[in-house]
Design an enzyme around this catalytic site. Structure first.
Site, PDB file in Angstrom:
ATOM      1  N   ASP A  78       0.807  -1.217   0.000  1.00 49.64           N
ATOM      2  CA  ASP A  78       0.000   0.000   0.000  1.00 49.64           C
ATOM      3  C   ASP A  78       0.839   1.266   0.000  1.00 49.64           C
ATOM      4  O   ASP A  78       0.313   2.368  -0.155  1.00 49.64           O
ATOM      5  CB  ASP A  78      -0.940   0.011   1.211  1.00 49.64           C
ATOM      6  CG  ASP A  78      -2.044  -1.017   1.086  1.00 49.64           C
ATOM      7  OD1 ASP A  78      -2.449  -1.312  -0.059  1.00 49.64           O
ATOM      8  OD2 ASP A  78      -2.496  -1.537   2.121  1.00 49.64           O
ATOM      9  N   SER A  79       2.124   1.111   0.186  1.00 52.64           N
ATOM     10  CA  SER A  79       3.014   2.276   0.229  1.00 52.64           C
ATOM     11  C   SER A  79       3.765   2.483  -1.080  1.00 52.64           C
ATOM     12  O   SER A  79       4.690   3.292  -1.135  1.00 52.64           O
ATOM     13  CB  SER A  79       4.005   2.132   1.388  1.00 52.64           C
ATOM     14  OG  SER A  79       3.333   2.140   2.628  1.00 52.64           O
TER      15      SER A  79
END
Length: 798
Positions: free
Chosen positions: A489-490
């Protein structure tokens, strides 16, 4: 430092020191009525949802982190002393107060001894009931008669909606209405509007819970928190307990609580038993019925045995004996229990996950969670898998989160363009084959299921639609775009940047689709996928291989990530291990990649996600930079990925290294050095600090993590080598060369298989022959037609 031990015979973890570095927790109940409880009786309860049905209050990230909870206080009438049945919240000196907590499957027992008074409280949720029981035994171990008063305590939520209860104070301080009916507390919220049982998501509706005591005459009560605690006091010294007098308070708005008190007069050697009953419904209806039902302690004991039997039965599908007793505790008890709890609650209810931002079933997480439990609960897995498939949109992507309580397949709105994640539906290519290979349910591929928004298709066509989604949304190198996220998600590659990790996932998806199409007799489908696979392999070789490892991705302008050209994040774990898992990297290349992983990413506590961490990169793409170096996605040990590292090494035949990687993060391996990891030594977690952190080895976010399913999957299928295929059972262990004898029992398709691994040759991988009930088979594949009801299999390695 050691705080407890494993009791595998009872399937329990026994905490002998209550002053654990963090609160060590357990789960009670099921997906209807769930609860968390810690070794000091902290935690909360919820109905159907941790975010929409939490009726006990929990303040997350408070000090201590597990308060309030389910407390039993005792007051000594002779001298005014008081204490709690668990060490906290009163916190008597540990040289005077002894406490043992036994966390079991679906129950927790906390025993304490203070001033010759022994208290044993067993907390559990009866099977299929929307209530919990605290079975309490108070014993006088001294030589003098004792006169005590017992107080229960829970802090109720003013609203079942977690966001409102914690943040919308100007509203919720006006909606609680408390009363006591026939000695039973009625906890009411919004009581002047009707209940809406068919519309659970509606937060503004009349709701009730109750608290009663069976087997003890009630002498007093409190339902107003401030009245019970007193001004400027805490759970450690409530005024009602310290004075020994309940305030008879009824909350009208403000902050509700539930406390019932009763007297205990104990002769030397005498024990008094009573049961606290707390659950969903009105005091005058469900509360009265529940108090009557559990008025006999034998009934409570019978219900506890049912809970134990229910959970223990789910662990019997795979029982192993290896030379590593801590691995045995993981595989046979806590590993499977951890995976089952994660299956139940995804990432929606823990001491970390509040249910506010992660209520429901996150698509990618919940699909992966099926892998570790498919052998234990195949029917539940099929039901969940069907639910997740109906969360796929007709465009081929997926809804980010499915809310089971309100999911309406065929009528859900399409996610916005910014919500699609590139990896979501690719996890189906792990889960669907695993389910079919485990059960033999080949017809599942032809089952017709709706898309989330409109239309329907067979499961096989759902799979094709997922592949087409990634092929369609590809960038200039022909790799799938990262979209809003690509598992990490980063990393925000968006609709223009490309994810090489997802490209390698796509390779596995195409390979699995070919097998599924062949199984279905659909040659044109298999031919299509083979063509796409060949083209993808050519692109990966040309534009993803960096000379020593595979890159992580491309920015829209062609800037490389996870490359030797990068100043930060030069090498990422995911593309390397998935290159081996997907079959992209074999032989010498696989060895070269894995050696680089060992050189650059391996640490004593696990494999780092990337190296070096980010401090000065394009933060619009590398959101990992938000985190401190060495934490989470910024070069941390993301435990979700550790099983992949074990699998890759096992596929490559490196049993010793696979085992080393497993031991590096295995919770049970830290039981005697728990001060390093800090969290529970019996369950997995999300992440661990790496060498770039001053807290190297400290772990965070226990219980609900993909690490549970992948670790169990890696141990059972790749180290112990039990690998069901479509047409045969493959036995292909990969173990340390000094492991000579291993045995396990595996329930499989209605059969009981007893497997003995003979490694007298001291190899790490390779099966010379199998003996099936004495019959020699000179390969490691057993056609299913040869497996009967009870089979003994000897695996001779060499």
């Amino acid at each position: 430092m050691k705080y407890g031990h494993f009791d595998d015979s009872a399937k329990e973890y026994v905490i002998t020191r209550p002053d654990t570095p963090k609160s060590w927790s357990n789960y009670l109940g099921d997906t209807q009525y769930g609860a968390l409880i810690t070794n000091n009786a902290g935690g909360y309860s919820f109905y159907k949802s941790g975010g929409m049905g939490r009726f006990m209050r929990m303040r997350f990230n408070s000090v201590p982190m597990d308060q309030p909870g389910r407390y039993l206080y005792l007051y000594d009438k002779a001298d005014g002393d008081f204490w709690s049945g668990s060490w906290q919240p009163v916190g008597k000196p540990l040289d005077q107060f002894k406490s043992v907590c036994r966390h079991g499957m679906g129950y927790t027992v906390i025993t304490s001894n203070y001033k010759n008074i022994e208290t044993e409280t067993t907390y559990f949720v009866p099977q299929g009931k929307a209530l919990e029981l605290w079975s309490v035994k108070v014993s006088n171990k001294g030589t003098e008669k004792r006169s005590l008063r017992a107080f229960t305590y829970v802090e109720y939520a003013a609203s079942w909606n977690a966001i409102d209860d914690l943040l919308n104070i100007q509203y919720v301080q006006y909606i609680a209405s408390m009363k006591v009916v026939d000695g039973i507390i009625d906890h009411g919220t919004n009581v002047n509007i009707p209940s809406m049982p068919n519309n659970f998501k509606e937060k503004d509706q009349g709701r009730h819970t109750f608290q009663a005591i069976a087997g003890l005459e009630i002498s007093g009560y409190d339902t107003d928190r401030e009245s019970f605690l007193g001004p400027y006091r805490s759970y450690a010294n409530p005024v009602s307990v310290s004075t020994g007098i309940s305030g008879q308070s009824n909350a009208y708005g403000d902050n509700p609580c539930g406390s019932l008190s009763g007297d205990l007069n104990l002769n030397p050697g005498e024990t008094i038993v009573f049961t606290v009953v707390m659950g969903i419904g009105e005091a005058g209806k469900e509360g009265l019925a529940a108090r009557k039902e559990y008025s006999n302690p034998r009934k409570t004991a019978e219900e506890l045995e049912k809970v134990k039997s229910h959970w223990h039965a789910k662990t019997q599908g795979f029982i192993a004996q290896t030379p590593d007793i801590e691995l045995n505790s993981t595989l046979n008890v806590w590993g499977i229990y951890n995976a089952l709890v994660t299956f139940n609650w995804s990432r929606a209810a823990s001491l970390i996950y509040s249910g506010i931002d992660r209520d429901g079933l996150g698509y990618r997480d919940s699909v992966q969670d099926l892998l570790g439990v498919v052998h234990a609960i195949p029917l539940e897995v099929k039901k969940r898998l069907e639910l997740m498939i109906t969360g796929q949109t007709s465009e081929g992507g997926a809804m980010p989160v499915i809310l089971p309580l309100s999911h309406n397949p065929g009528f859900e709105p399409l996610p916005g363009k910014s919500e699609y994640r590139s990896d979501d539906c690719l996890w189906l290519f792990n889960a669907i084959p695993a389910y079919i290979k485990e059960t033999g349910d080949i017809q599942f591929l032809s089952k017709v299921l709706p898309y989330s928004d409109s239309g329907d298709d067979t499961v096989l066509r759902h799979m094709r639609r997922a592949i087409e989604f990634n092929l369609r949304l590809s960038g200039k190198h022909g790799f799938p775009c990262g979209l809003s996220a690509d598992w990490n998600d980063s990393l925000k590659f968006g609709y223009d940047g490309e994810s090489i990790f997802v490209s390698i996932q796509l390779r596995l998806a195409l390979r699995e689709y070919i097998d599924a199409a062949d199984l279905s007799g659909l040659d044109p489908e298999a031919s299509w996928a083979k063509t796409e696979l060949e083209k993808l392999d050519q692109r990966l070789e040309k534009d993803a291989w960096d000379g020593e490892w595979f890159m992580r991705g491309y920015r829209a302008d062609g800037m490389k990530f996870g490359s030797k050209e990068s100043n930060e994040g030069q090498i990422y774990l995911n593309p390397q291990v998935w290159a081996v898992i997907s079959g992209l990297a074999t032989g010498e290349r696989a060895r070269k990649i894995l050696d680089k992983v060992n050189e650059r990413l391996a640490t004593p506590y696990g494999l780092m996600l990337c190296d070096p961490p980010y401090t000065d990169s394009d933060y619009t793409i590398v959101r990992s930079q938000l985190f401190n170096p060495g934490l989470k996605e910024n070069g941390g040990i993301f435990v979700h990925t550790q099983g992949w590292g074990v699998m890759a090494e096992a596929i490559a035949g490196n049993g010793t290294r696979a085992y080393e990687y497993l031991r590096a993060y295995l919770p049970a391996a830290f039981n005697e050095k728990a001060e390093i990891r800090e969290i529970e030594p019996y369950v997995l977690c999300q992440s661990t600090h790496t060498k770039y952190s001053p807290k190297f080895g400290a772990s965070r976010i226990p219980w609900l993590s993909g690490s549970a399913t992948w670790t169990y999957f890696a141990i059972s299928r790749y180290i112990l080598g039990f690998q069901p295929e479509y047409d045969a059972l493959v036995l292909d262990p990969c173990i340390p060369k000094d492991w000579k004898d291993i045995s396990y029992t595996r329930k499989f398709r209605g059969h009981i298989l007893e497997v003995i691994i003979n490694n007298n040759k001291g190899v790490e991988k390779g099966v010379k022959l199998l003996r099936l009930d004495g019959e020699e088979i000179e390969e490691n594949r057993i056609p299913y037609g040869k497996i009967f009801k009870s089979v003994k299999i000897e695996v001779v390695m060499g």
